[in-house]
Design an enzyme around this catalytic site. Structure first.
Site, mmCIF file in Angstrom:
data_model
loop_
_atom_site.group_PDB
_atom_site.id
_atom_site.type_symbol
_atom_site.label_atom_id
_atom_site.label_comp_id
_atom_site.label_asym_id
_atom_site.label_seq_id
_atom_site.Cartn_x
_atom_site.Cartn_y
_atom_site.Cartn_z
ATOM 1 N N PHE A 1 1.517 -3.664 3.835
ATOM 2 C CA PHE A 1 1.813 -5.012 4.326
ATOM 3 C C PHE A 1 3.296 -5.330 4.122
ATOM 4 O O PHE A 1 3.890 -4.969 3.112
ATOM 5 C CB PHE A 1 0.983 -6.048 3.559
ATOM 6 C CG PHE A 1 -0.461 -6.094 3.950
ATOM 7 C CD1 PHE A 1 -0.908 -5.594 5.151
ATOM 8 C CD2 PHE A 1 -1.404 -6.660 3.096
ATOM 9 C CE1 PHE A 1 -2.240 -5.650 5.519
ATOM 10 C CE2 PHE A 1 -2.748 -6.724 3.439
ATOM 11 C CZ PHE A 1 -3.159 -6.215 4.658
ATOM 12 N N GLU B 1 0.795 4.307 13.711
ATOM 13 C CA GLU B 1 1.098 5.570 13.033
ATOM 14 C C GLU B 1 1.000 6.745 13.996
ATOM 15 O O GLU B 1 1.850 7.645 13.986
ATOM 16 C CB GLU B 1 0.157 5.782 11.856
ATOM 17 C CG GLU B 1 0.460 7.039 11.071
ATOM 18 C CD GLU B 1 -0.408 7.217 9.833
ATOM 19 O OE1 GLU B 1 -0.102 8.101 9.008
ATOM 20 O OE2 GLU B 1 -1.404 6.455 9.696
ATOM 21 N N LYS C 1 -9.372 8.342 4.141
ATOM 22 C CA LYS C 1 -9.922 7.031 3.811
ATOM 23 C C LYS C 1 -11.375 6.878 4.286
ATOM 24 O O LYS C 1 -12.065 5.956 3.861
ATOM 25 C CB LYS C 1 -9.028 5.929 4.374
ATOM 26 C CG LYS C 1 -7.705 5.816 3.617
ATOM 27 C CD LYS C 1 -6.864 4.665 4.113
ATOM 28 C CE LYS C 1 -5.604 4.491 3.265
ATOM 29 N NZ LYS C 1 -4.658 5.605 3.376
ATOM 30 N N CYS D 1 0.800 -1.217 0.000
ATOM 31 C CA CYS D 1 0.000 0.000 0.000
ATOM 32 C C CYS D 1 0.838 1.275 0.000
ATOM 33 O O CYS D 1 0.286 2.378 -0.032
ATOM 34 C CB CYS D 1 -0.945 0.002 1.201
ATOM 35 S SG CYS D 1 -2.006 -1.455 1.243
ATOM 36 N N HIS E 1 -1.842 7.953 6.764
ATOM 37 C CA HIS E 1 -2.231 6.721 6.078
ATOM 38 C C HIS E 1 -3.539 6.205 6.688
ATOM 39 O O HIS E 1 -4.474 5.887 5.963
ATOM 40 C CB HIS E 1 -1.127 5.677 6.207
ATOM 41 C CG HIS E 1 -1.398 4.408 5.483
ATOM 42 N ND1 HIS E 1 -1.506 4.349 4.122
ATOM 43 C CD2 HIS E 1 -1.586 3.135 5.922
ATOM 44 C CE1 HIS E 1 -1.739 3.102 3.747
ATOM 45 N NE2 HIS E 1 -1.799 2.347 4.831
ATOM 46 N N HIS F 1 -9.824 2.459 1.246
ATOM 47 C CA HIS F 1 -8.387 2.287 1.052
ATOM 48 C C HIS F 1 -8.145 1.886 -0.396
ATOM 49 O O HIS F 1 -8.500 0.777 -0.811
ATOM 50 C CB HIS F 1 -7.870 1.224 2.022
ATOM 51 C CG HIS F 1 -6.388 1.086 2.027
ATOM 52 N ND1 HIS F 1 -5.552 1.772 1.179
ATOM 53 C CD2 HIS F 1 -5.566 0.305 2.805
ATOM 54 C CE1 HIS F 1 -4.297 1.431 1.426
ATOM 55 N NE2 HIS F 1 -4.290 0.550 2.405
#
Length: 628
Positions: free
Chosen positions: A616, A530, A549, A378, A519, A554
């Site tokens: 990931f 985060e 998001k 991502c 993110h 996402h």
């Protein structure tokens, strides 16, 4: 300013002596109380004043002005049992700051010269205030011009910044003990016997290095998102607080435990020439539409490089994708099983590879410089933008279309994410977004699709053609968690490293950051990691943070491209959109200044905005943009 005599290497054993025993070079404190607070002087000269008194000339051991004391011969003083080279102790006088015209980048330093173990304290002027640590997170270590000017002159009423910090290893009664202890006056160095010497260091003149890296700017934007086709649809949706998450009503999704996703509301094939569209997968269609919009927005002529009078070899493409469009391979496998080998299209393979989006953009606009694809989970879109920045910086190309494209709202991908328990299980019944970044009740991300593309350009190239410049693409940073194949490192150390590297690559400081586009996927662990990383970097500084998001879901490999577009627009318009999905229910553990409820004006004191992407496997990428 430093201790030229290097007295710290000499054994220290304070003890009382009489004035008659003192000779030049001795290190003395006039009273036991002075010794306790590390106030020492070097004897530079002695002269009998009367049969009962001696005139002793003293100078601070780290340098300063001389002072004379007339002391009785039998007067007890404290000797540090150290001998210093008087000639090596400099004469120093504080600068008078009252008439100095301060500029950005100036430094002012203060040294407590009576303490042999003291460290210099420096503040740098940036954004109209003085920072002790431009890359630290303490909002307390900031001073005004008036406070800094108070260090000069008599310094009456000023307190030395850093007071109370004890020198390492110093015990009671030794130089360094309480070195910064108590409220002291840095400006006292102007008069005889002052304890501090204050210096003004004007910022160095900056000379551009010949052949150095070029500055990169953003001149065009394009987007295809669940809020609609085009940048205007994206920006209006963000400001209006709308989301583009929809129910998946196709038969193939009927048995799935999660049936909501952020899908593009328009069929991209209807917006492209039919023959060309049939040779593109869905992600490539998104990419071509976004690239065309960005190309036009940058002021180039429709059709591509030749029509715009550009050398196609000096233009590149850099797009991120995880899979691109997984449905092509799935469809090919289904046709193989249903109709045999003859039923499989020869276009299956070229339309399956993740690089199809980049290649189709290069074909559509006749770009021959390069067409690269970055696959980093991502973080792919953000890393692709960063790679393009470097290609322009170092002269490989002059212009690049950079961003990400993805179309993975397919039954298999949805089922896989659901099996991981990564997807939100909320529906759309209450009308709110099921994606709730930083929200107290967040329960996972919403899968999405789309594309976001920036036109990046060497600044001199853009200015030579009179282009409109949105902002500078100032730098980027990468790191790897090396923690788990899917879960984020809960410490956030890797994320913090990427953030610091992006700021450093931009030639900036943490104090310059005015906005973070997080993110923030709305997973419990990811948002906490985060948030912890941002707290570690910014400390007590309140940097406005938003996450989009909740509006889009996402977008996977496209997320970095679309979120970069949103960050550019925030800088350009001076407005931070509110975070959708967590209004009024922010997780108390986040500990950030999350913009909620309503849009907010961008702070004026600073110029950097960050766009974060994490994927990931521990892929961390951060883009740093600077307003112009």
């Amino acid at each position: 300013m430093s201790n030229s005599s290097d007295s710290s290497q000499v054994p220290f054993a304070p003890h009382p002596v009489t004035t008659a025993e003192v000779i030049p070079g001795d290190l003395i404190a006039l009273t036991p109380a002075d010794a306790e607070r590390a106030c020492w002087y070097v004897v530079t000269h002695t002269l009998p004043e009367t049969p009962e008194t001696i005139r002793v000339t003293l100078r601070p051991p780290l340098g300063g002005t001389d002072r004379d004391e007339v002391l009785g011969r039998d007067r007890r003083v404290i000797s540090g049992c150290r001998r210093l080279d008087v000639g090596a102790v400099p004469r120093l006088v504080s600068d008078d700051l009252a008439s100095v015209g301060f500029r950005e980048g100036d430094r002012v330093s203060s040294l407590r010269v009576v303490d042999p173990g003291a460290d210099e304290v420096s503040y740098v002027r940036r954004w109209g205030v003085w920072h002790r640590d431009l890359d630290g997170g303490s909002g307390d270590d900031v001073l005004t011009d008036a406070e800094v000017r108070g260090w000069g002159g008599s310094g009456a009423g000023s307190e030395m910044p850093g007071a109370g910090v004890e020198a390492p290893g110093a015990g009671a009664g030794t130089p360094g003990a309480g070195a910064r202890g108590g409220a002291e006056t840095p400006g006292g160095g102007v008069g005889a016997g002052g304890e501090f010497v204050v210096r003004h260091h004007p910022r160095p003149e900056r000379v551009a290095a010949a052949g150095g890296p070029r500055r990169v700017v953003v001149t065009g934007l394009g987007a295809v998102t669940p809020l609609g086709v085009g940048v205007d649809e994206l920006w209006r949706g963000l400001l209006d607080g709308r989301h583009g998450i929809r129910e998946l009503d196709g038969e193939e999704f009927a048995e799935l435990p999660v049936r909501v996703a952020g899908t593009v509301p328009v069929d991209p094939m209807e917006l492209l020439p039919r023959q060309a569209a049939r040779r593109m997968n869905r992600a490539a269609q998104f990419a071509v539409l976004a690239a065309r919009e960005a190309w036009d927005d940058a002021g180039f002529v429709a059709g591509g490089t030749r029509e715009s009078g550009l050398d196609p070899e000096r233009v590149g493409v850099s797009l991120g994708a995880i899979l691109g469009d997984a449905s092509v391979l799935v469809g090919g496998d289904r046709k193989l099983r249903d109709k045999g080998p003859r039923g499989v299209s020869p276009l299956t393979t070229p339309m399956t590879v993740p690089s199809q989006a980049a290649s189709q953009v290069s074909l559509d606009l006749h770009i021959t410089g390069e067409a690269r694809t970055v696959t980093a989970a991502c973080a792919s879109g953000t890393e692709a933008i960063g790679a393009a920045i470097d290609r322009i910086r170092y002269g490989r190309v002059d212009i690049a279309l950079a961003g990400g494209a993805e179309a993975v709202v397919t039954p298999a991908i949805m089922a896989s994410f659901a099996a991981m328990r990564a997807l939100s299980t909320r529906g759309l019944a209450d009308g709110s977004s099921p994606s709730r970044p930083f929200g107290r009740d967040r329960d996972g991300f919403v899968n999405g699709e789309g594309a976001g593309v920036l036109v990046l350009e060497a600044e001199e190239h853009a200015r030579a053609r009179g282009a409109r410049i949105y902002c500078e693409a100032a730098g980027w940073g990468l790191s790897a968690d090396a923690y788990h194949m899917a879960a984020p490192d809960p410490s956030g150390a890797g994320v913090a490293l990427a953030v610091r590297r992006a700021v450093r690559d931009a030639g900036g400081h943490v104090a310059d950051v005015v906005h973070v586009n997080a993110h923030a996927t709305a997973t419990v662990e990811g948002d906490l990691a985060e948030a912890g990383a941002l707290r570690a970097v910014f400390g007590r500084r309140n940097v406005p943070v938003t996450a989009i998001k909740g509006h889009l879901g996402h977008l996977q490999g496209a997320a970095g491209g679309v979120e970069a577009v949103a960050t550019v627009l925030a800088l350009h318009h001076g407005v931070v959109p509110a975070t959708l999905g967590a209004a009024g229910e922010l997780d108390d553990s986040i500990g950030l200044d999350v913009v909620m409820g309503a849009r907010r004006e961008l702070p004026g004191a600073g110029d950097l905005a960050l766009s974060n992407s994490f994927g990931f496997g521990g892929h961390n990428a951060v883009l740093a943009l600077r307003r112009v």
